[in-house]
Scaffold this motif. Structure first.
Motif, PDB file in Angstrom:
ATOM      1  N   SER A 223      39.327  21.223 -31.679  1.00  0.00           N
ATOM      2  CA  SER A 223      40.181  20.302 -30.621  1.00  0.00           C
ATOM      3  C   SER A 223      39.625  18.957 -30.620  1.00  0.00           C
ATOM      4  O   SER A 223      40.478  17.760 -30.346  1.00  0.00           O
ATOM      5  CB  SER A 223      40.031  20.801 -29.267  1.00  0.00           C
ATOM      6  N   SER A 224      38.183  18.535 -31.140  1.00  0.00           N
ATOM      7  CA  SER A 224      37.601  17.304 -30.855  1.00  0.00           C
ATOM      8  C   SER A 224      36.441  17.241 -31.831  1.00  0.00           C
ATOM      9  O   SER A 224      36.022  18.228 -32.276  1.00  0.00           O
ATOM     10  CB  SER A 224      37.583  17.122 -29.332  1.00  0.00           C
ATOM     11  N   ASN A 225      35.860  15.992 -31.656  1.00  0.00           N
ATOM     12  CA  ASN A 225      34.756  15.586 -32.371  1.00  0.00           C
ATOM     13  C   ASN A 225      33.518  16.238 -31.811  1.00  0.00           C
ATOM     14  O   ASN A 225      33.492  16.753 -30.473  1.00  0.00           O
ATOM     15  CB  ASN A 225      34.652  14.021 -32.557  1.00  0.00           C
ATOM     16  N   PHE A 226      32.414  16.371 -32.486  1.00  0.00           N
ATOM     17  CA  PHE A 226      31.015  16.774 -32.044  1.00  0.00           C
ATOM     18  C   PHE A 226      30.187  15.444 -31.760  1.00  0.00           C
ATOM     19  O   PHE A 226      30.027  14.650 -32.542  1.00  0.00           O
ATOM     20  CB  PHE A 226      30.564  17.600 -33.112  1.00  0.00           C
ATOM     21  N   LEU A 227      29.551  15.564 -30.727  1.00  0.00           N
ATOM     22  CA  LEU A 227      28.479  14.611 -30.498  1.00  0.00           C
ATOM     23  C   LEU A 227      27.253  15.370 -29.881  1.00  0.00           C
ATOM     24  O   LEU A 227      27.523  16.405 -29.299  1.00  0.00           O
ATOM     25  CB  LEU A 227      29.129  13.510 -29.620  1.00  0.00           C
ATOM     26  N   ALA A 228      26.207  14.681 -29.986  1.00  0.00           N
ATOM     27  CA  ALA A 228      24.946  15.332 -29.471  1.00  0.00           C
ATOM     28  C   ALA A 228      23.976  14.363 -28.930  1.00  0.00           C
ATOM     29  O   ALA A 228      23.904  13.130 -29.584  1.00  0.00           O
ATOM     30  CB  ALA A 228      24.430  16.197 -30.468  1.00  0.00           C
ATOM     31  N   THR A 233      18.884   9.242 -28.813  1.00  0.00           N
ATOM     32  CA  THR A 233      19.626   8.932 -29.670  1.00  0.00           C
ATOM     33  C   THR A 233      21.053   9.732 -29.670  1.00  0.00           C
ATOM     34  O   THR A 233      21.043  11.021 -29.332  1.00  0.00           O
ATOM     35  CB  THR A 233      18.974   9.520 -31.062  1.00  0.00           C
ATOM     36  N   TYR A 234      22.051   9.095 -30.059  1.00  0.00           N
ATOM     37  CA  TYR A 234      23.563   9.660 -29.875  1.00  0.00           C
ATOM     38  C   TYR A 234      23.688   9.999 -31.296  1.00  0.00           C
ATOM     39  O   TYR A 234      23.655   9.093 -32.224  1.00  0.00           O
ATOM     40  CB  TYR A 234      24.482   8.696 -29.378  1.00  0.00           C
ATOM     41  N   VAL A 235      23.940  11.285 -31.755  1.00  0.00           N
ATOM     42  CA  VAL A 235      24.225  11.674 -32.918  1.00  0.00           C
ATOM     43  C   VAL A 235      25.700  12.416 -33.022  1.00  0.00           C
ATOM     44  O   VAL A 235      25.964  12.896 -32.241  1.00  0.00           O
ATOM     45  CB  VAL A 235      23.161  12.778 -33.364  1.00  0.00           C
ATOM     46  N   THR A 236      26.345  11.882 -34.370  1.00  0.00           N
ATOM     47  CA  THR A 236      27.564  12.618 -34.554  1.00  0.00           C
ATOM     48  C   THR A 236      27.604  12.584 -36.072  1.00  0.00           C
ATOM     49  O   THR A 236      27.087  11.893 -36.739  1.00  0.00           O
ATOM     50  CB  THR A 236      28.690  11.595 -33.878  1.00  0.00           C
ATOM     51  N   PRO A 237      28.398  13.761 -36.429  1.00  0.00           N
ATOM     52  CA  PRO A 237      28.361  13.935 -37.988  1.00  0.00           C
ATOM     53  C   PRO A 237      29.026  12.804 -38.865  1.00  0.00           C
ATOM     54  O   PRO A 237      30.123  12.208 -38.299  1.00  0.00           O
ATOM     55  CB  PRO A 237      29.444  15.227 -38.036  1.00  0.00           C
ATOM     56  N   ALA A 256      25.575   2.468 -27.100  1.00  0.00           N
ATOM     57  CA  ALA A 256      24.596   1.420 -27.534  1.00  0.00           C
ATOM     58  C   ALA A 256      24.178   0.439 -26.259  1.00  0.00           C
ATOM     59  O   ALA A 256      23.254  -0.049 -26.435  1.00  0.00           O
ATOM     60  CB  ALA A 256      25.316   1.006 -28.700  1.00  0.00           C
ATOM     61  N   ASP A 257      25.279   0.393 -25.578  1.00  0.00           N
ATOM     62  CA  ASP A 257      25.400  -0.436 -24.482  1.00  0.00           C
ATOM     63  C   ASP A 257      24.213  -0.025 -23.524  1.00  0.00           C
ATOM     64  O   ASP A 257      23.649  -0.978 -22.935  1.00  0.00           O
ATOM     65  CB  ASP A 257      26.552  -0.594 -23.492  1.00  0.00           C
ATOM     66  N   LEU A 258      23.995   1.194 -23.478  1.00  0.00           N
ATOM     67  CA  LEU A 258      22.953   1.999 -22.783  1.00  0.00           C
ATOM     68  C   LEU A 258      21.657   1.680 -23.254  1.00  0.00           C
ATOM     69  O   LEU A 258      20.695   2.258 -22.553  1.00  0.00           O
ATOM     70  CB  LEU A 258      23.419   3.293 -22.465  1.00  0.00           C
ATOM     71  N   GLY A 259      21.571   1.262 -24.455  1.00  0.00           N
ATOM     72  CA  GLY A 259      20.340   1.486 -25.220  1.00  0.00           C
ATOM     73  C   GLY A 259      20.041   2.304 -26.040  1.00  0.00           C
ATOM     74  O   GLY A 259      19.012   2.392 -26.621  1.00  0.00           O
ATOM     75  N   LEU A 260      20.971   3.307 -26.213  1.00  0.00           N
ATOM     76  CA  LEU A 260      20.694   4.411 -27.189  1.00  0.00           C
ATOM     77  C   LEU A 260      20.983   4.128 -28.525  1.00  0.00           C
ATOM     78  O   LEU A 260      21.451   3.079 -28.862  1.00  0.00           O
ATOM     79  CB  LEU A 260      21.676   5.571 -26.895  1.00  0.00           C
ATOM     80  N   LYS A 261      20.060   4.771 -29.658  1.00  0.00           N
ATOM     81  CA  LYS A 261      20.265   4.735 -30.925  1.00  0.00           C
ATOM     82  C   LYS A 261      21.423   5.502 -31.215  1.00  0.00           C
ATOM     83  O   LYS A 261      21.620   6.461 -30.677  1.00  0.00           O
ATOM     84  CB  LYS A 261      19.076   4.879 -31.731  1.00  0.00           C
ATOM     85  N   VAL A 262      22.266   4.803 -32.194  1.00  0.00           N
ATOM     86  CA  VAL A 262      23.592   5.614 -32.510  1.00  0.00           C
ATOM     87  C   VAL A 262      23.352   5.958 -34.197  1.00  0.00           C
ATOM     88  O   VAL A 262      23.317   5.094 -35.008  1.00  0.00           O
ATOM     89  CB  VAL A 262      24.637   4.850 -32.405  1.00  0.00           C
ATOM     90  N   GLU A 263      23.312   7.375 -34.422  1.00  0.00           N
ATOM     91  CA  GLU A 263      23.191   7.799 -35.771  1.00  0.00           C
ATOM     92  C   GLU A 263      24.472   8.483 -36.258  1.00  0.00           C
ATOM     93  O   GLU A 263      24.935   9.376 -35.424  1.00  0.00           O
ATOM     94  CB  GLU A 263      22.150   8.660 -35.627  1.00  0.00           C
ATOM     95  N   LYS A 264      25.251   8.095 -37.022  1.00  0.00           N
ATOM     96  CA  LYS A 264      26.440   8.836 -37.712  1.00  0.00           C
ATOM     97  C   LYS A 264      25.918   9.383 -38.949  1.00  0.00           C
ATOM     98  O   LYS A 264      25.995   8.515 -39.773  1.00  0.00           O
ATOM     99  CB  LYS A 264      27.572   7.871 -37.819  1.00  0.00           C
TER     100      LYS A 264
END
Length: 345
Positions: A223-228, A233-237, A256-264
Protein backbone atom coordinates in the motif's frame (compact mmCIF):
# COMPACT_ATOMS: atom_id res chain seq x y z
CA UNK A 1 -21.47 21.03 7.16
CA UNK A 2 -23.09 17.60 6.98
CA UNK A 3 -23.76 15.70 10.19
CA UNK A 4 -21.29 12.83 10.39
CA UNK A 5 -19.59 10.96 13.21
CA UNK A 6 -16.23 12.60 12.47
CA UNK A 7 -14.42 10.58 15.15
CA UNK A 8 -15.38 7.26 13.53
CA UNK A 9 -14.78 7.83 9.83
CA UNK A 10 -13.49 4.80 7.99
CA UNK A 11 -11.28 4.83 4.92
CA UNK A 12 -14.17 3.87 2.69
CA UNK A 13 -16.53 5.21 0.04
CA UNK A 14 -19.06 7.88 0.91
CA UNK A 15 -21.00 9.90 -1.66
CA UNK A 16 -20.32 13.63 -1.54
CA UNK A 17 -21.75 16.64 -3.43
CA UNK A 18 -19.94 16.79 -6.73
CA UNK A 19 -17.05 15.73 -8.95
CA UNK A 20 -15.11 17.87 -11.42
CA UNK A 21 -14.61 16.68 -15.00
CA UNK A 22 -12.57 17.79 -18.02
CA UNK A 23 -12.05 15.94 -21.31
CA UNK A 24 -9.16 15.90 -23.76
CA UNK A 25 -10.04 15.67 -27.43
CA UNK A 26 -8.47 17.00 -30.66
CA UNK A 27 -5.44 18.25 -28.77
CA UNK A 28 -7.11 20.37 -26.09
CA UNK A 29 -8.74 20.14 -22.68
CA UNK A 30 -12.33 21.22 -22.12
CA UNK A 31 -13.33 23.72 -19.47
CA UNK A 32 -13.84 21.87 -16.14
CA UNK A 33 -17.45 21.03 -15.33
CA UNK A 34 -19.06 20.48 -11.95
CA UNK A 35 -21.17 17.33 -12.00
CA UNK A 36 -23.53 15.79 -9.47
CA UNK A 37 -23.63 12.56 -11.47
CA UNK A 38 -21.14 10.11 -10.00
CA UNK A 39 -21.68 7.58 -12.81
CA UNK A 40 -19.36 7.80 -15.82
CA UNK A 41 -21.19 7.27 -19.10
CA UNK A 42 -18.60 5.71 -21.39
CA UNK A 43 -18.65 3.58 -24.50
CA UNK A 44 -18.36 -0.13 -23.74
CA UNK A 45 -15.26 -0.22 -25.98
CA UNK A 46 -13.45 2.56 -24.08
CA UNK A 47 -9.78 1.68 -23.63
CA UNK A 48 -9.98 1.88 -19.85
CA UNK A 49 -12.25 -1.19 -19.77
CA UNK A 50 -10.17 -3.40 -22.05
CA UNK A 51 -6.51 -2.44 -21.57
CA UNK A 52 -6.45 -0.52 -18.27
CA UNK A 53 -5.66 2.80 -19.94
CA UNK A 54 -5.84 4.50 -16.57
CA UNK A 55 -3.74 6.23 -13.94
CA UNK A 56 -4.64 8.12 -10.80
CA UNK A 57 -3.44 10.14 -7.81
CA UNK A 58 -4.27 10.53 -4.13
CA UNK A 59 -3.86 13.63 -1.98
CA UNK A 60 -5.60 15.27 0.97
CA UNK A 61 -7.19 18.50 2.11
CA UNK A 62 -7.28 19.49 5.79
CA UNK A 63 -9.20 21.95 7.92
CA UNK A 64 -6.54 23.53 10.10
CA UNK A 65 -6.43 24.65 13.71
CA UNK A 66 -6.71 28.22 12.40
CA UNK A 67 -9.83 27.41 10.34
CA UNK A 68 -8.00 27.59 7.03
CA UNK A 69 -8.37 24.85 4.40
CA UNK A 70 -5.12 23.44 3.05
CA UNK A 71 -4.37 21.01 0.20
CA UNK A 72 -1.06 19.24 0.71
CA UNK A 73 1.42 19.37 -2.20
CA UNK A 74 -0.96 19.15 -5.20
CA UNK A 75 1.82 20.37 -7.49
CA UNK A 76 3.77 17.17 -6.76
CA UNK A 77 0.73 15.02 -7.53
CA UNK A 78 0.17 16.91 -10.78
CA UNK A 79 3.73 16.24 -11.92
CA UNK A 80 3.53 12.57 -10.93
CA UNK A 81 0.28 12.13 -12.89
CA UNK A 82 1.92 13.68 -15.96
CA UNK A 83 4.79 11.20 -15.58
CA UNK A 84 2.44 8.22 -15.19
CA UNK A 85 0.32 9.26 -18.17
CA UNK A 86 3.41 9.59 -20.36
CA UNK A 87 4.37 5.99 -19.50
CA UNK A 88 1.10 4.70 -20.99
CA UNK A 89 1.01 7.24 -23.82
CA UNK A 90 -1.96 9.34 -22.70
CA UNK A 91 -2.48 13.08 -22.43
CA UNK A 92 -2.42 14.51 -18.91
CA UNK A 93 -3.78 17.80 -17.60
CA UNK A 94 -1.22 20.58 -17.17
CA UNK A 95 -0.19 21.30 -13.59
CA UNK A 96 -2.31 24.47 -13.46
CA UNK A 97 -5.45 22.62 -14.57
CA UNK A 98 -4.80 19.76 -12.13
CA UNK A 99 -4.50 22.13 -9.16
CA UNK A 100 -7.46 24.24 -10.29
CA UNK A 101 -9.72 21.19 -10.46
CA UNK A 102 -8.55 19.95 -7.06
CA UNK A 103 -9.43 23.35 -5.59
CA UNK A 104 -12.83 23.25 -7.29
CA UNK A 105 -13.51 19.77 -5.93
CA UNK A 106 -12.67 20.74 -2.35
CA UNK A 107 -14.74 23.92 -2.62
CA UNK A 108 -17.80 22.05 -3.91
CA UNK A 109 -17.51 19.48 -1.11
CA UNK A 110 -16.59 21.67 1.85
CA UNK A 111 -19.55 20.25 3.76
CA UNK A 112 -17.65 16.96 3.92
CA UNK A 113 -14.30 18.38 5.05
CA UNK A 114 -13.82 17.09 8.62
CA UNK A 115 -13.42 19.64 11.40
CA UNK A 116 -9.99 20.11 12.96
CA UNK A 117 -9.14 17.77 15.82
CA UNK A 118 -10.52 14.45 14.54
CA UNK A 119 -7.39 13.24 12.72
CA UNK A 120 -9.54 13.07 9.60
CA UNK A 121 -9.27 14.66 6.17
CA UNK A 122 -10.84 15.06 2.77
CA UNK A 123 -9.20 12.50 0.50
CA UNK A 124 -8.92 13.73 -3.10
CA UNK A 125 -8.83 11.15 -5.90
CA UNK A 126 -7.94 12.46 -9.39
CA UNK A 127 -8.34 9.83 -12.14
CA UNK A 128 -7.31 9.82 -15.79
CA UNK A 129 -9.18 7.40 -18.06
CA UNK A 130 -8.85 6.51 -21.74
CA UNK A 131 -12.39 6.89 -23.13
CA UNK A 132 -12.39 6.62 -26.93
CA UNK A 133 -13.85 3.34 -28.32
CA UNK A 134 -11.10 0.96 -29.43
CA UNK A 135 -10.27 -2.69 -29.86
CA UNK A 136 -6.69 -2.35 -31.05
CA UNK A 137 -4.00 -2.34 -28.36
CA UNK A 138 -2.91 1.30 -28.45
CA UNK A 139 -2.86 4.32 -26.17
CA UNK A 140 -6.11 6.24 -25.87
CA UNK A 141 -6.45 9.41 -27.92
CA UNK A 142 -9.41 10.78 -25.96
CA UNK A 143 -9.08 11.12 -22.21
CA UNK A 144 -11.30 12.04 -19.29
CA UNK A 145 -9.80 13.66 -16.20
CA UNK A 146 -12.03 13.63 -13.12
CA UNK A 147 -11.40 14.80 -9.56
CA UNK A 148 -13.52 13.42 -6.74
CA UNK A 149 -13.20 13.38 -2.96
CA UNK A 150 -14.59 11.90 0.24
CA UNK A 151 -14.03 12.28 4.00
CA UNK A 152 -11.77 9.64 5.54
CA UNK A 153 -10.30 8.64 8.87
CA UNK A 154 -7.25 6.45 9.36
CA UNK A 155 -6.40 3.95 6.64
CA UNK A 156 -6.54 0.76 8.71
CA UNK A 157 -9.54 1.89 10.81
CA UNK A 158 -7.35 1.97 13.91
CA UNK A 159 -5.77 4.68 16.01
CA UNK A 160 -2.94 6.63 14.30
CA UNK A 161 0.54 5.15 14.76
CA UNK A 162 -0.76 1.72 15.78
CA UNK A 163 2.02 -0.79 14.95
CA UNK A 164 1.07 -3.61 12.58
CA UNK A 165 2.52 -6.94 11.53
CA UNK A 166 3.81 -7.59 8.02
CA UNK A 167 4.85 -10.53 5.89
CA UNK A 168 7.28 -10.76 2.98
CA UNK A 169 5.89 -11.95 -0.33
CA UNK A 170 8.58 -14.08 -2.02
CA UNK A 171 6.33 -15.98 -4.41
CA UNK A 172 4.42 -12.92 -5.67
CA UNK A 173 5.66 -9.71 -7.27
CA UNK A 174 4.08 -6.28 -7.33
CA UNK A 175 6.02 -5.19 -10.43
CA UNK A 176 8.26 -6.58 -13.16
CA UNK A 177 11.88 -5.59 -13.75
CA UNK A 178 11.86 -2.60 -16.15
CA UNK A 179 8.07 -2.55 -15.84
CA UNK A 180 5.63 0.04 -14.54
CA UNK A 181 6.09 -0.27 -10.78
CA UNK A 182 7.38 3.29 -10.48
CA UNK A 183 4.23 4.73 -12.07
CA UNK A 184 0.82 5.20 -10.46
CA UNK A 185 -1.21 3.31 -13.04
CA UNK A 186 -4.32 1.35 -12.16
CA UNK A 187 -3.06 -2.03 -13.42
CA UNK A 188 -0.22 -2.09 -10.86
CA UNK A 189 -2.65 -2.33 -7.97
CA UNK A 190 -4.58 -5.28 -9.37
CA UNK A 191 -1.38 -7.35 -9.19
CA UNK A 192 -1.28 -6.92 -5.42
CA UNK A 193 -4.86 -7.97 -4.69
CA UNK A 194 -4.35 -11.73 -4.54
CA UNK A 195 -1.26 -11.73 -2.27
CA UNK A 196 -2.74 -8.94 -0.14
CA UNK A 197 -5.92 -10.96 0.40
CA UNK A 198 -3.80 -13.98 1.28
CA UNK A 199 -1.76 -11.96 3.79
CA UNK A 200 -4.92 -10.60 5.42
CA UNK A 201 -6.36 -14.11 5.74
CA UNK A 202 -3.19 -15.09 7.57
CA UNK A 203 -3.61 -12.22 10.03
CA UNK A 204 -1.05 -9.77 8.61
CA UNK A 205 -1.93 -6.13 8.00
CA UNK A 206 0.89 -5.34 5.59
CA UNK A 207 2.65 -7.11 2.75
CA UNK A 208 6.29 -6.36 1.92
CA UNK A 209 7.47 -6.91 -1.65
CA UNK A 210 11.11 -7.57 -2.53
CA UNK A 211 12.83 -6.59 -5.75
CA UNK A 212 11.28 -8.66 -8.56
CA UNK A 213 14.59 -9.61 -10.18
CA UNK A 214 16.54 -11.21 -7.32
CA UNK A 215 14.21 -11.25 -4.29
CA UNK A 216 17.13 -10.11 -2.14
CA UNK A 217 16.37 -6.40 -1.67
CA UNK A 218 13.53 -4.48 -0.04
CA UNK A 219 11.19 -2.71 -2.48
CA UNK A 220 7.98 -1.42 -0.86
CA UNK A 221 4.84 -2.40 0.98
CA UNK A 222 1.74 -3.23 -0.99
CA UNK A 223 0.00 0.00 0.00
CA UNK A 224 2.90 2.36 0.52
CA UNK A 225 6.64 3.03 0.63
CA UNK A 226 9.13 1.49 3.06
CA UNK A 227 11.19 3.64 5.41
CA UNK A 228 13.44 2.73 8.30
CA UNK A 229 15.36 4.48 11.05
CA UNK A 230 18.85 3.23 11.82
CA UNK A 231 20.55 5.25 14.52
CA UNK A 232 20.63 8.82 13.22
CA UNK A 233 19.81 7.83 9.63
CA UNK A 234 16.57 7.74 7.64
CA UNK A 235 16.78 4.90 5.09
CA UNK A 236 14.46 4.20 2.16
CA UNK A 237 14.91 1.91 -0.87
CA UNK A 238 16.48 3.00 -4.15
CA UNK A 239 14.64 0.94 -6.76
CA UNK A 240 13.33 1.42 -10.29
CA UNK A 241 10.17 -0.50 -9.41
CA UNK A 242 9.11 1.61 -6.40
CA UNK A 243 6.47 4.32 -6.69
CA UNK A 244 7.96 7.76 -5.85
CA UNK A 245 5.86 8.58 -2.79
CA UNK A 246 5.18 12.26 -2.12
CA UNK A 247 4.76 11.49 1.58
CA UNK A 248 8.13 9.73 1.64
CA UNK A 249 9.72 12.65 -0.19
CA UNK A 250 8.25 15.05 2.38
CA UNK A 251 9.37 12.91 5.32
CA UNK A 252 12.92 12.79 3.94
CA UNK A 253 12.99 16.59 3.95
CA UNK A 254 11.64 16.72 7.52
CA UNK A 255 14.16 14.09 8.62
CA UNK A 256 16.94 16.30 7.28
CA UNK A 257 15.38 19.24 9.15
CA UNK A 258 15.70 17.15 12.32
CA UNK A 259 19.39 16.62 11.63
CA UNK A 260 19.09 13.03 10.45
CA UNK A 261 21.15 11.69 7.58
CA UNK A 262 18.96 10.59 4.67
CA UNK A 263 19.96 7.58 2.59
CA UNK A 264 18.06 6.43 -0.49
CA UNK A 265 19.83 3.21 -1.37
CA UNK A 266 19.62 -0.50 -1.95
CA UNK A 267 18.47 -2.28 1.22
CA UNK A 268 19.42 -5.99 1.50
CA UNK A 269 16.59 -7.89 3.12
CA UNK A 270 18.93 -9.10 5.88
CA UNK A 271 19.45 -5.48 6.97
CA UNK A 272 15.91 -5.45 8.38
CA UNK A 273 17.44 -6.96 11.55
CA UNK A 274 19.59 -3.83 12.01
CA UNK A 275 16.80 -1.24 11.92
CA UNK A 276 15.50 0.49 15.03
CA UNK A 277 12.17 1.49 13.44
CA UNK A 278 10.33 0.48 10.27
CA UNK A 279 7.29 2.21 8.81
CA UNK A 280 4.98 2.10 5.84
CA UNK A 281 4.39 5.63 4.55
CA UNK A 282 2.02 7.15 2.01
CA UNK A 283 -0.83 9.61 1.54
CA UNK A 284 -3.49 7.30 2.95
CA UNK A 285 -1.51 5.95 5.92
CA UNK A 286 0.89 8.89 6.49
CA UNK A 287 3.02 6.67 8.76
CA UNK A 288 2.13 3.16 9.91
CA UNK A 289 4.71 1.62 12.28
CA UNK A 290 5.63 -2.01 11.66
CA UNK A 291 6.20 -4.13 14.77
CA UNK A 292 7.20 -7.42 13.11
CA UNK A 293 7.99 -8.89 9.70
CA UNK A 294 7.72 -12.60 8.91
CA UNK A 295 9.72 -14.02 6.01
CA UNK A 296 7.91 -16.90 4.30
CA UNK A 297 9.20 -18.90 1.31
CA UNK A 298 5.57 -19.27 0.22
CA UNK A 299 3.02 -16.71 1.31
CA UNK A 300 0.25 -19.28 1.72
CA UNK A 301 2.56 -21.99 3.08
CA UNK A 302 3.05 -23.02 6.69
CA UNK A 303 6.78 -22.28 6.95
CA UNK A 304 8.15 -19.04 8.45
CA UNK A 305 11.89 -19.00 7.79
CA UNK A 306 12.61 -16.05 10.09
CA UNK A 307 10.88 -13.23 11.96
CA UNK A 308 12.15 -9.74 12.65
CA UNK A 309 10.71 -7.82 15.58
CA UNK A 310 11.21 -4.11 16.03
CA UNK A 311 12.84 -2.89 19.29
CA UNK A 312 9.88 -0.58 20.00
CA UNK A 313 7.46 -3.52 19.93
CA UNK A 314 3.83 -2.45 20.21
CA UNK A 315 4.77 1.23 20.41
CA UNK A 316 5.61 3.60 17.59
CA UNK A 317 9.30 4.51 17.49
CA UNK A 318 10.31 7.94 18.79
CA UNK A 319 11.72 9.24 15.49
CA UNK A 320 8.73 8.00 13.50
CA UNK A 321 6.36 9.64 15.97
CA UNK A 322 8.24 12.94 15.70
CA UNK A 323 8.13 12.82 11.88
CA UNK A 324 4.40 12.07 11.99
CA UNK A 325 3.78 15.00 14.32
CA UNK A 326 5.80 17.31 12.08
CA UNK A 327 4.03 16.48 8.83
CA UNK A 328 0.58 16.48 10.41
CA UNK A 329 1.40 19.74 12.15
CA UNK A 330 2.18 21.36 8.81
CA UNK A 331 -0.98 19.95 7.24
CA UNK A 332 -3.07 21.23 10.16
CA UNK A 333 -1.50 24.68 10.23
CA UNK A 334 -0.02 24.04 13.69
CA UNK A 335 3.57 24.13 12.45
CA UNK A 336 5.14 26.71 10.10
CA UNK A 337 5.06 25.62 6.46
CA UNK A 338 8.67 26.59 5.79
CA UNK A 339 8.83 24.54 2.59
CA UNK A 340 5.62 26.06 1.12
CA UNK A 341 3.93 22.69 0.70
CA UNK A 342 0.33 23.70 1.48
CA UNK A 343 -2.04 25.38 -0.95
CA UNK A 344 -4.68 27.35 0.90
CA UNK A 345 -8.19 27.40 -0.50
Amino acid sequence: MVELDWSNLAFSYRKTNAIIISRFKDGKWSEPEISNDFDFHLNAFAGVFHYANSCFEGLKAFRGADGKVRIFRPDENARRLIRSAARIGMAAPPEELFIRMCRMCVHENLDFLPPFGYNASLYIRPVLEGINPQINIVSSEEVMFAVMCLPVGTYADSKPLTPVSAVISRDFDRAAPNGTGAYKIAANYALAFYPYNAAHRLGYTELLFLDPATKTKVDEFGSSNFLAIKGDTYVTPLSDSVLPSITNKSLQTLAADLGLKVEKRVIPVEEIAEFDEIDACGTAVVITPVKSIDDKPRLEGDVVSRTWRMPSGDECGKVSRKLFQMIRGIQNGEEPDIHSWCYEL
